[in-house]
Each structure stands twice: as C-alpha cells, then as structure tokens.
Design an enzyme around this catalytic site. Structure first.
Site, PDB file in Angstrom:
ATOM      1  N   GLY A 297       0.827  -1.198   0.000  1.00 36.96           N
ATOM      2  CA  GLY A 297       0.000   0.000   0.000  1.00 36.96           C
ATOM      3  C   GLY A 297       0.858   1.243   0.000  1.00 36.96           C
ATOM      4  N   GLY A 299       0.691   5.578   1.029  1.00 30.11           N
ATOM      5  CA  GLY A 299      -0.034   6.648   1.690  1.00 30.11           C
ATOM      6  C   GLY A 299       0.742   7.938   1.666  1.00 30.11           C
ATOM      7  N   GLY A 302       4.267   7.418   3.447  1.00 28.70           N
ATOM      8  CA  GLY A 302       5.213   6.409   3.025  1.00 28.70           C
ATOM      9  C   GLY A 302       4.554   5.260   2.289  1.00 28.70           C
ATOM     10  N   VAL A 304       4.246   0.927   2.043  1.00 22.77           N
ATOM     11  CA  VAL A 304       4.366  -0.293   2.841  1.00 22.77           C
ATOM     12  C   VAL A 304       4.694  -1.459   1.921  1.00 22.77           C
ATOM     13  CG1 VAL A 304       3.229  -1.837   4.478  1.00 22.77           C
ATOM     14  CG2 VAL A 304       2.703   0.604   4.510  1.00 22.77           C
ATOM     15  N   LYS A 318       7.232  -0.255   6.513  1.00 20.84           N
ATOM     16  CA  LYS A 318       6.756   1.053   6.077  1.00 20.84           C
ATOM     17  C   LYS A 318       7.962   1.960   5.875  1.00 20.84           C
ATOM     18  CE  LYS A 318       3.687   4.814   7.520  1.00 20.84           C
ATOM     19  NZ  LYS A 318       2.774   5.283   8.604  1.00 20.84           N
ATOM     20  N   ASP A 416      -5.658   9.404  16.042  1.00 19.32           N
ATOM     21  CA  ASP A 416      -5.927   9.103  14.627  1.00 19.32           C
ATOM     22  C   ASP A 416      -6.623   7.750  14.500  1.00 19.32           C
ATOM     23  OD1 ASP A 416      -6.013   9.786  11.983  1.00 19.32           O
ATOM     24  OD2 ASP A 416      -3.963   9.151  11.524  1.00 19.32           O
TER      25      ASP A 416
END
Length: 613
Positions: A297, A299, A302, A304, A318, A416
């Site tokens: 993934g 984001g 960063g 992953v 990550k 978060d």
C-alpha cells in the site's frame, strides 16, 4: 588431618544420637478457652521445646484469641484444631472472610482448603434491578456487592450496571457461617495423636516432608540396648556417608549453579531484546523486502512493502517518504510510543531503520489488510464480514484503546483512530496501528497541551478544532472510535455524506444525524437495511449504533470512558438507550458539520490551538 576428621565425625555422631532423644514438650495455648497448641504449630515468641514448621505460625492476640498467619500477611482467627484429622477451623477477625480470601495464596502454604474449589466472581451492582437465588450478597463489602458462582446461569441477571471486582476460587461461605476449614498433609502426625501420643520431628529444617515420630516410638527405641548400638553404628556410618555425599554434592551444585546463572543471563538478554524494537540498517531493509519487491500500500507518509525476517516470520515494512521525516518528529514519536505497548489489539513494532536520511518501520504482518477495505463507498461490504464479526472487531478495538488509556505507565492518546489504522490478522482480530500522531500524558491529567490540531477529517473531536467545545483529553479518542463505529454500522465513509433527506428535497444530511434518524420515534427500534439479516444481527447493529452515538456527544463530559464502552459492547445491549441527538443538541453543530464534510483541507492548515497554561 585424620584425627581432625574422626573428631568431626564423632561430634556429628554425638549430635545425631542426641537428636534421637526426641524432645516432645507439653502443650501450650494463648489462655482462656483457646485451642491447645501442639506440634507442628508454634506460637511466635514462646519457647515450645521444639521447632515448628514453616506455615504453621501462630500468635496470641487480645481477649485470649489465637491468630494463624498465612502468606501475603493474611491473618485469621483460630477457632479450633483437629490434630487427628489434621484440620484447622478459622474465621476472619473482621467477620468478612471475602476480604481476606482475595489475598490468600495457598500455593506457598502447607495449609489447603478442604473440599472442591468452585470459582465465584464478585460484582458491585448499585443499580441491579432484581436478583435471583443464584446470587449471594456480600454485605460486609458493601450493600451492593454479591458473589456469583461460575456455574450459575446469567439469563435472569442484569449486569449492565455492574462492575466486576475480582474472582475467588474457593468455596464461598454463607452469611451464617463466615469460617473456613483448612487441612494439611505434611507433617503426618495424625497417627501419633490418634494414639494419644505426641508427634516430634526427627529432622528439623524447612522441608515439609521431614520425618516425624511418635513419642511412644522413641521410648521403645531407647528401651532396647541392641537398637541403641545399631542406631549408633548407623549414625556413624551415615554421618561419614553424608559428609562424603555433601562434598560431592557441593561440587556438583557449584557446577550446576554456574550453568544456571549463564542460562538465566542468556534468557534475560533474549527477553530484553524481544521487548524492545530492533534497529535495522538500510541494507537489512532491502534484504528483508527483497529489494522492495511486493508493495502492500501507499499513503501520504510512506509506502508499505511485504517482507520476511525468516522463512516463517513475515513483516510489513513502512518506508517513510522524505517529506514525512524532515524533522523526524513523527518517526521518533511512533518508535518511542510503540516500544511501551504490548497488547493483543495493538500492532507490534518489531524494529526500525534510521540510516542517514532513510527511515523505516518494521511491523508484524497482518494478512487481511485494514478495516477500511471492508467499508467502502456505500456498498455496505461490512455485511460480508457478518455482524458477529463486526461486533468482535469493535470490541477488540475498544479494548486496545482502553489499554492505551489505562494499561500503560503513561496514558497514550492516539489521535488518529480510523478504519485505515485498524489492521486485521488472519482471524480478523483487530490491531490498532500508526502512532505517528500519538501523545503521552499522565493518567490523572484531565487536559493536555496541543499546539496544532491533529487527526483525520471526519474523525477529529470538536474540541480538537476549537477550545469552545472543551479541553482536549483522552475523550478525543472516544469520539474518533464513535465515528468508526457509525461507519461500520452504516457501511460508508462518514466524510462521503451522500445521504439525502427523507422528503427527497436533495438536502445533504450529516452522517451521524442520518444514523440517528434510523431510530424510530420510540427510540427502541432501529431501521437498518437488513433484509436478509437475522434478528440477532439487528440487535448487534442497534447496539453498535447506540454506543457510537454516545461516543460522539459534543460535550466531552457526556462521552463514556473506554472502560464503560467495553462493558457496553460486551453486554447484550437490550437495556442501552439512545443518547440525545449529538447534532441538534449542539448550538454550533452547523459549523462543525461543515468542517466534518470537508475532504480536501489538510489538517495542518487548521487554526492553531493555544497551549494550556
């Protein structure tokens, strides 16, 4: 040298022969009608003529009472001793045996409870509406405390307003009989006392398996000269053998102790390394990820990648982008925070990389991705998990947040909480991740200092936007969890507010307000789109919705702490009442509603929140 050795042996032999002359003194007591004290019991501070055994210590208290001292400083009043059956009858000095039982540790005591050991759980229920015959009230701990046998049914017992105190694995006494009966197996003196003789120790020491002998046996031995000679010869030979064995044993013991010390040190170092994150070089990161071959993934902070520490251990790496590590604050914050955390519902940080300007975090690999994967654009894919699984996931997240708030030395505020930061393992057990925005504070601190708002639009508590709603505290995480619950129930992202008013006028409705509108006028039923769902699924959906609405109340004081949230989720939910409308009850709700629906405005551009003085 030989003469010295023989003198030493004769000295030991003489001491051994004297030890056979058993010293069995008369009984003693604390006066009055108190029980006679005999071997193996002994009264502290009194010369009894024999050495008592560990765990059989007594003392005299006022009014001719005798106290039995048990491990963990538990003292019980002695009622009677049955030496033939090797039973002790005791009670609590304050007539509340349940308070004493909590601290008892029979594993380190020669005295054991007589009979079976059922488990009872003590609950404090100030609002219990009714009781059944299966409940035993413990009035000495308060008028609202009762003990429930683990084998008793819970169908007719309402525990929503109850708080679990602790478990007791003992036979729970009745109101009339606040006493216990304890037994001991060693030393075995029942034969002596049944024969109306005294019981004496042949060998003194800390071992409860030491040999004992009746006083009549000792008298008969002394009456036989032949036996005396045999005993003397046996003692001399035994002493010589004991000395030889002692020397050999000391040599063996020394070698074994050295090996044990080395093993303990190695085990400590292994355990210590397992508790703290490992530091990897950038070359290690490339090797672990096979040169970043499998991307999981991407984001804002960063990318992953999937990796392997070994053929059996998979990890998620990550790699932080350069823009996210300019000052290194988020990186240091996440490594420092997660090194303190060890919980089944929090993702485990295995290691990190800080090699020059390169930064990376190495986590345990969770194959089922994030919860966000199962909440998507109004298609209600959460139903594919099943409502029972959704309930288990919500409960696991709640327990993880409760651990962050109460289980660590310092309270950890995540700031978060959202579906994207909840990862699922192979069994769909949830694990909270991404602690880059986390903040530490003392457990007794009611408000914290913040220089900027932090979090994700749609999940940020109103007080994080503006102090007009109150001070920032751990209740901010409660609000975020509530929004996450409503997403799980509604099957859509709460910032994608595409729901229109019921009259078809095309007016957009704030997502929590839409959830609230699904409840009927009586507020007892809820109308979700569950055409093929069973009745039990509807109950779960209703419970998750009510808990979520309680968590997003505008006033932080009105939101329940995570401990209460866990209890609400663990309960059946039949007695849960919907809270006031969190939107209409807020005079400034329209302003925050608009802020919640903004998608593009980055959180860093929000108005600065002044520090608490």
């Amino acid at each position: 040298m030989k003469s010295w050795l023989w003198c030493f042996i004769l000295l030991l032999a003489n001491h051994g022969a004297q030890s056979l002359n058993l010293s069995c003194r008369t009984t003693t007591s604390c006066g009055g009608n108190s029980s006679d004290i005999r071997f193996p019991f002994t009264i502290r501070g009194r010369s009894s003529g024999y050495q008592g055994f560990p765990g059989f210590d007594l003392s005299c208290a006022g009014r001719n009472q005798t106290l039995l001292h048990l491990p963990n400083s538990v003292n019980l009043t002695l009622l009677s001793i049955d030496y033939e059956s090797q039973l002790v009858h005791v009670k609590s000095p304050d007539e509340c045996i349940a308070r004493q039982l909590r601290d008892l540790d029979f594993a380190s005591s020669p005295l054991k409870l007589e009979g079976s050991l059922p488990t009872h759980t003590l609950f404090e229920c100030p609002k219990l509406s009714h009781i059944t015959s299966s409940l035993s009230w413990v009035t000495c701990l308060g008028s609202t405390v009762f003990a429930l046998n683990s084998g008793s049914p819970l169908n007719d017992v309402n525990l929503v307003s109850c708080t679990k105190m602790y478990d007791l694995q003992i036979p729970f006494p009745s109101k009339e009989d606040q006493s216990l009966r304890l037994s001991w197996a060693n030393p075995r003196c029942s034969r002596c006392y049944k024969s109306k003789e005294e019981c004496c120790a042949l060998k003194q020491g800390p071992s409860l398996n030491a040999e004992v002998e009746c006083s009549g046996d000792a008298t008969r031995k002394r009456a036989s000269p032949l036996k005396k000679g045999l005993i003397a010869g046996a003692v001399l030979g035994s002493v010589f053998i004991v000395v030889l064995l002692f020397v050999l044993y000391r040599a063996y013991r020394y070698d074994r102790r050295e090996k044990e010390y080395r093993h303990k040190i190695e085990k400590f170092l292994d355990d210590y390394n397992a508790l703290k994150p490992t530091r990897f070089s950038y070359a290690d990161i490339k090797r672990i990820t096979s040169k970043f071959g499998v991307e999981l993934g991407r984001g804002a902070y960063g990318t992953v990648f999937k990796g392997k520490l070994s053929s059996e251990i998979q990890v998620a790496v990550k790699v932080l982008t350069s823009s996210s590590i300019d000052n290194g604050e988020d990186f240091v914050n996440e490594v420092g925070t997660m090194a303190r955390i060890h919980h089944v519902n929090v993702v485990r940080l295995i290691g990190f990389c800080a090699d020059g300007f390169r930064r990376a975090l190495v986590y345990e690999y969770l194959p089922n991705d994030s919860l966000q994967k199962y909440i998507s654009d109004g298609k209600n894919q959460t139903s594919s998990l099943g409502w029972k699984t959704l309930q288990d996931i919500s409960l696991g997240i709640a327990k993880g947040i409760e651990y962050l708030h109460q289980g660590c030395e310092q309270r950890i505020l995540h700031f978060d909480i959202k579906p994207h930061n909840v990862l699922l393992d192979q069994n769909f057990n949830p694990k909270i991740s991404d602690f880059g925005l986390a903040k530490l504070c003392a457990k007794d601190q009611s408000a914290i200092s913040m220089s900027t708002a932090r979090g994700t639009i749609g999940y940020i508590a109103p007080e994080v936007f503006s102090r007009n709603f109150g001070n920032v505290s751990y209740k901010a995480d409660v609000y975020s969890f509530g929004m996450l619950l409503l997403e799980m129930v509604g099957g859509r992202k709460n910032i994608d507010v595409a729901t229109t008013a019921a009259d078809g006028g095309g007016e957009q409705i704030y997502f929590p307000e839409w959830i609230y509108s699904l409840f009927g006028e009586s507020r007892e039923d809820v109308r979700f789109d569950l055409e093929e769902a069973e009745e039990e699924d509807g109950k779960i959906a209703r419970k998750l919705a009510i808990v979520g609405l309680w968590c997003i109340q505008w006033n932080p004081v009105d939101r329940p702490p995570m401990k209460l949230v866990v209890q609400m989720l663990e309960g059946q939910g039949d007695d849960l009442k919907p809270p006031p409308n969190p939107v209409s009850s807020n005079p400034g709700g329209g302003v925050f509603r608009m802020a919640s629906m903004v998608k593009s405005k980055p959180v860093q551009e929000l108005e600065i929140i002044p520090e608490i003085e």
